[in-house]
Enzyme design. Structure first.
Site, PDB file in Angstrom:
ATOM      1  N   GLU A   4      86.187 -50.388  67.495  1.00 42.58           N
ATOM      2  CA  GLU A   4      85.920 -50.315  66.059  1.00 42.58           C
ATOM      3  C   GLU A   4      86.956 -51.168  65.333  1.00 42.58           C
ATOM      4  O   GLU A   4      88.156 -51.007  65.544  1.00 42.58           O
ATOM      5  CB  GLU A   4      86.003 -48.865  65.596  1.00 42.58           C
ATOM      6  CG  GLU A   4      85.512 -48.648  64.180  1.00 42.58           C
ATOM      7  CD  GLU A   4      85.473 -47.168  63.830  1.00 42.58           C
ATOM      8  OE1 GLU A   4      84.434 -46.717  63.343  1.00 42.58           O
ATOM      9  OE2 GLU A   4      86.483 -46.463  64.048  1.00 42.58           O
ATOM     10  N   GLU A  54      84.350 -36.591  64.708  1.00 42.32           N
ATOM     11  CA  GLU A  54      85.459 -37.540  64.716  1.00 42.32           C
ATOM     12  C   GLU A  54      86.666 -36.979  63.962  1.00 42.32           C
ATOM     13  O   GLU A  54      86.569 -36.620  62.787  1.00 42.32           O
ATOM     14  CB  GLU A  54      85.040 -38.880  64.114  1.00 42.32           C
ATOM     15  CG  GLU A  54      86.164 -39.920  64.212  1.00 42.32           C
ATOM     16  CD  GLU A  54      85.724 -41.330  63.882  1.00 42.32           C
ATOM     17  OE1 GLU A  54      84.603 -41.502  63.338  1.00 42.32           O
ATOM     18  OE2 GLU A  54      86.501 -42.263  64.158  1.00 42.32           O
ATOM     19  N   GLU A  90      90.958 -39.294  54.807  1.00 42.82           N
ATOM     20  CA  GLU A  90      89.503 -39.404  54.957  1.00 42.82           C
ATOM     21  C   GLU A  90      88.806 -38.058  55.173  1.00 42.82           C
ATOM     22  O   GLU A  90      87.588 -37.978  55.118  1.00 42.82           O
ATOM     23  CB  GLU A  90      89.172 -40.382  56.097  1.00 42.82           C
ATOM     24  CG  GLU A  90      89.631 -41.803  55.745  1.00 42.82           C
ATOM     25  CD  GLU A  90      89.404 -42.804  56.870  1.00 42.82           C
ATOM     26  OE1 GLU A  90      88.420 -42.661  57.616  1.00 42.82           O
ATOM     27  OE2 GLU A  90      90.215 -43.733  56.993  1.00 42.82           O
ATOM     28  N   ASP A 138      89.749 -41.084  67.909  1.00 45.08           N
ATOM     29  CA  ASP A 138      89.865 -42.480  67.497  1.00 45.08           C
ATOM     30  C   ASP A 138      91.353 -42.820  67.459  1.00 45.08           C
ATOM     31  O   ASP A 138      92.129 -42.157  66.768  1.00 45.08           O
ATOM     32  CB  ASP A 138      89.220 -42.619  66.098  1.00 45.08           C
ATOM     33  CG  ASP A 138      89.311 -44.030  65.529  1.00 45.08           C
ATOM     34  OD1 ASP A 138      90.333 -44.701  65.729  1.00 45.08           O
ATOM     35  OD2 ASP A 138      88.354 -44.445  64.854  1.00 45.08           O
ATOM     36  N   THR A 139      91.739 -43.851  68.210  1.00 42.79           N
ATOM     37  CA  THR A 139      93.168 -44.187  68.340  1.00 42.79           C
ATOM     38  C   THR A 139      93.804 -44.575  67.005  1.00 42.79           C
ATOM     39  O   THR A 139      94.985 -44.326  66.784  1.00 42.79           O
ATOM     40  CB  THR A 139      93.375 -45.336  69.347  1.00 42.79           C
ATOM     41  OG1 THR A 139      92.617 -46.478  68.918  1.00 42.79           O
ATOM     42  CG2 THR A 139      92.935 -44.921  70.742  1.00 42.79           C
ATOM     43  N   TYR A 140      93.028 -45.206  66.111  1.00 47.33           N
ATOM     44  CA  TYR A 140      93.545 -45.580  64.784  1.00 47.33           C
ATOM     45  C   TYR A 140      94.016 -44.338  64.026  1.00 47.33           C
ATOM     46  O   TYR A 140      95.108 -44.311  63.443  1.00 47.33           O
ATOM     47  CB  TYR A 140      92.467 -46.323  63.999  1.00 47.33           C
ATOM     48  CG  TYR A 140      92.712 -46.391  62.505  1.00 47.33           C
ATOM     49  CD1 TYR A 140      93.591 -47.323  61.962  1.00 47.33           C
ATOM     50  CD2 TYR A 140      92.067 -45.495  61.640  1.00 47.33           C
ATOM     51  CE1 TYR A 140      93.820 -47.367  60.597  1.00 47.33           C
ATOM     52  CE2 TYR A 140      92.289 -45.536  60.275  1.00 47.33           C
ATOM     53  CZ  TYR A 140      93.169 -46.478  59.752  1.00 47.33           C
ATOM     54  OH  TYR A 140      93.394 -46.509  58.402  1.00 47.33           O
ATOM     55  N   HIS A 141      93.202 -43.298  64.037  1.00 44.92           N
ATOM     56  CA  HIS A 141      93.553 -42.059  63.326  1.00 44.92           C
ATOM     57  C   HIS A 141      94.635 -41.273  64.077  1.00 44.92           C
ATOM     58  O   HIS A 141      95.530 -40.704  63.452  1.00 44.92           O
ATOM     59  CB  HIS A 141      92.301 -41.196  63.139  1.00 44.92           C
ATOM     60  CG  HIS A 141      91.240 -41.851  62.324  1.00 44.92           C
ATOM     61  ND1 HIS A 141      91.353 -42.040  60.963  1.00 44.92           N
ATOM     62  CD2 HIS A 141      90.054 -42.401  62.681  1.00 44.92           C
ATOM     63  CE1 HIS A 141      90.268 -42.661  60.522  1.00 44.92           C
ATOM     64  NE2 HIS A 141      89.473 -42.886  61.532  1.00 44.92           N
ATOM     65  N   HIS A 200      86.738 -43.809  70.019  1.00 40.47           N
ATOM     66  CA  HIS A 200      86.848 -45.072  69.290  1.00 40.47           C
ATOM     67  C   HIS A 200      88.176 -45.730  69.626  1.00 40.47           C
ATOM     68  O   HIS A 200      89.222 -45.069  69.603  1.00 40.47           O
ATOM     69  CB  HIS A 200      86.821 -44.844  67.767  1.00 40.47           C
ATOM     70  CG  HIS A 200      85.451 -44.838  67.185  1.00 40.47           C
ATOM     71  ND1 HIS A 200      85.177 -44.415  65.908  1.00 40.47           N
ATOM     72  CD2 HIS A 200      84.249 -45.246  67.700  1.00 40.47           C
ATOM     73  CE1 HIS A 200      83.882 -44.538  65.663  1.00 40.47           C
ATOM     74  NE2 HIS A 200      83.291 -45.031  66.737  1.00 40.47           N
ATOM     75  N   ARG A 252      93.487 -51.907  62.209  1.00 42.88           N
ATOM     76  CA  ARG A 252      92.060 -52.090  62.463  1.00 42.88           C
ATOM     77  C   ARG A 252      91.689 -53.533  62.815  1.00 42.88           C
ATOM     78  O   ARG A 252      90.529 -53.922  62.704  1.00 42.88           O
ATOM     79  CB  ARG A 252      91.205 -51.600  61.283  1.00 42.88           C
ATOM     80  CG  ARG A 252      91.209 -50.054  61.097  1.00 42.88           C
ATOM     81  CD  ARG A 252      90.179 -49.665  60.073  1.00 42.88           C
ATOM     82  NE  ARG A 252      90.034 -48.245  59.792  1.00 42.88           N
ATOM     83  CZ  ARG A 252      89.335 -47.380  60.538  1.00 42.88           C
ATOM     84  NH1 ARG A 252      88.751 -47.778  61.645  1.00 42.88           N
ATOM     85  NH2 ARG A 252      89.224 -46.129  60.160  1.00 42.88           N
TER      86      ARG A 252
HETATM   87 MN    MN Z   1      86.420 -44.300  64.165  1.00 40.61          MN
END
Ligand code: MN
Length: 296
Positions: free
Chosen positions: A247, A153, A159, A186-189, A212, A218
């Site tokens: 997520e 990921e 992170e 993951d689209t958030y990141h 994700h 989030r």
């Molecule tokens: Mn994730």
């Protein structure tokens, strides 16, 4: 990974439903995930030694859900350490998770499984990076024997200090060269680190193993600043057919380890069932819309 009717597998992270993964928590998570309409549940197996495999297997059968697992490493179990003892502990830890997935009949392991998930105060050293790659090469071999695919990921700078962009991840997994080890976006990141939500999917397309779907804060999909239109267009454009997993985190549901590591200090939602149903519909609608676009 598609269902018998060839539609993609849409999943939900178990932390939408519970923060405790004893038999009672697992029941809540499996029931909620199934009732919201998902096909798969992603389990945060941070503690493989204490995981209740029998209950998980029974619930997967009862609710007809596929299972995947994710986790982030810690300094205690770190395959990207300079110290060989830490690397060994990290490798044992991930090996134990692979064994659980095998016993559950699961085919996907993902997350920050290449290093400690935390805020780092310096860049990763060359030795840390090569130690991690060597360990992942060995783990991927073991996973291949068990029929398990692994996705690393790509997460934001707070992170990890190893993989912050799709391009970095492609170079990293390319150097390992295992067919069943690829990239997890993951689209958030991505919304924090990438130039846009389209081109990184193209860059990772040949090795994209897992996805994700998370909003910029989030919370509820569509209420933040993530450009989901571009992201889903890119998934369609590249023919991605792996799992797509929702997520979301809120201080309404507290997992002691994840909450602190990810900085979940606010209540973005309180009603897991409403959030889950909304996300399932949102993702399937986006995929359905894109399916109407002819590519050639
Ligand atoms: Mn994730």
């Amino acid at each position: 990974m598609t269902r018998p009717d060839q539609t993609p597998v849409i999943g939900c992270h178990a932390s939408v439903w519970t923060g405790s993964f004893d038999a009672e928590g697992l029941e809540v998570a499996f029931r909620g995930t199934a009732e919201a309409g998902f096909d798969l549940i992603e389990l945060p197996i941070f503690d493989p030694a204490g995981w209740d495999i029998a209950t998980t297997r029974d619930l997967a059968r009862e609710y007809g859900l596929a299972v995947s697992a994710s986790l982030g490493l810690t300094d205690e179990v770190n395959i990207s350490a300079e110290d060989p003892e830490q690397v060994r502990r990290g490798e044992d830890h991930l090996g134990a998770v692979l064994q659980i997935l095998h016993e559950l009949g699961s085919t996907h392991l993902c997350g920050v499984i290449y290093g400690p998930m935390k805020k780092h105060m310096r860049p990763a050293s060359a030795l840390e990076v090569t130690n991690g790659q060597a360990a992942l090469g060995r783990l991927a071999e073991r996973a291949a024997q068990l029929g398990i695919r692994m996705g690393l990921e790509v997460v934001n700078r707070y992170e990890t200090n190893i993989l912050n962009t799709a391009a970095q991840a492609m170079e990293y997994v390319g150097a390992i060269g295992a067919d069943n080890l690829g990239v997890h976006l993951d689209t958030y990141h991505m919304n924090i680190e990438e130039p846009d939500l389209f081109t990184p999917v193209l860059a990772a397309a040949q090795r994209l193993e897992y996805v994700h779907i998370g909003e910029s804060h989030r919370g509820y999909l569509g209420t933040g600043s993530v450009d989901f239109d571009s992201f889903f267009r890119a998934l369609h454009h590249t023919g991605y057919d792996g799992p797509i997993v929702f997520e979301s985190f809120s201080s309404a549901v507290v997992d002691p380890q994840l909450t602190a590591t990810l900085g979940i200090w606010r209540n973005l939602w309180r009603d897991s069932a409403d959030l889950g149903r909304h996300a399932n519909t949102y993702i399937r609608t986006a995929l359905r819309s894109n399916q109407t676009i002819e590519l050639h």
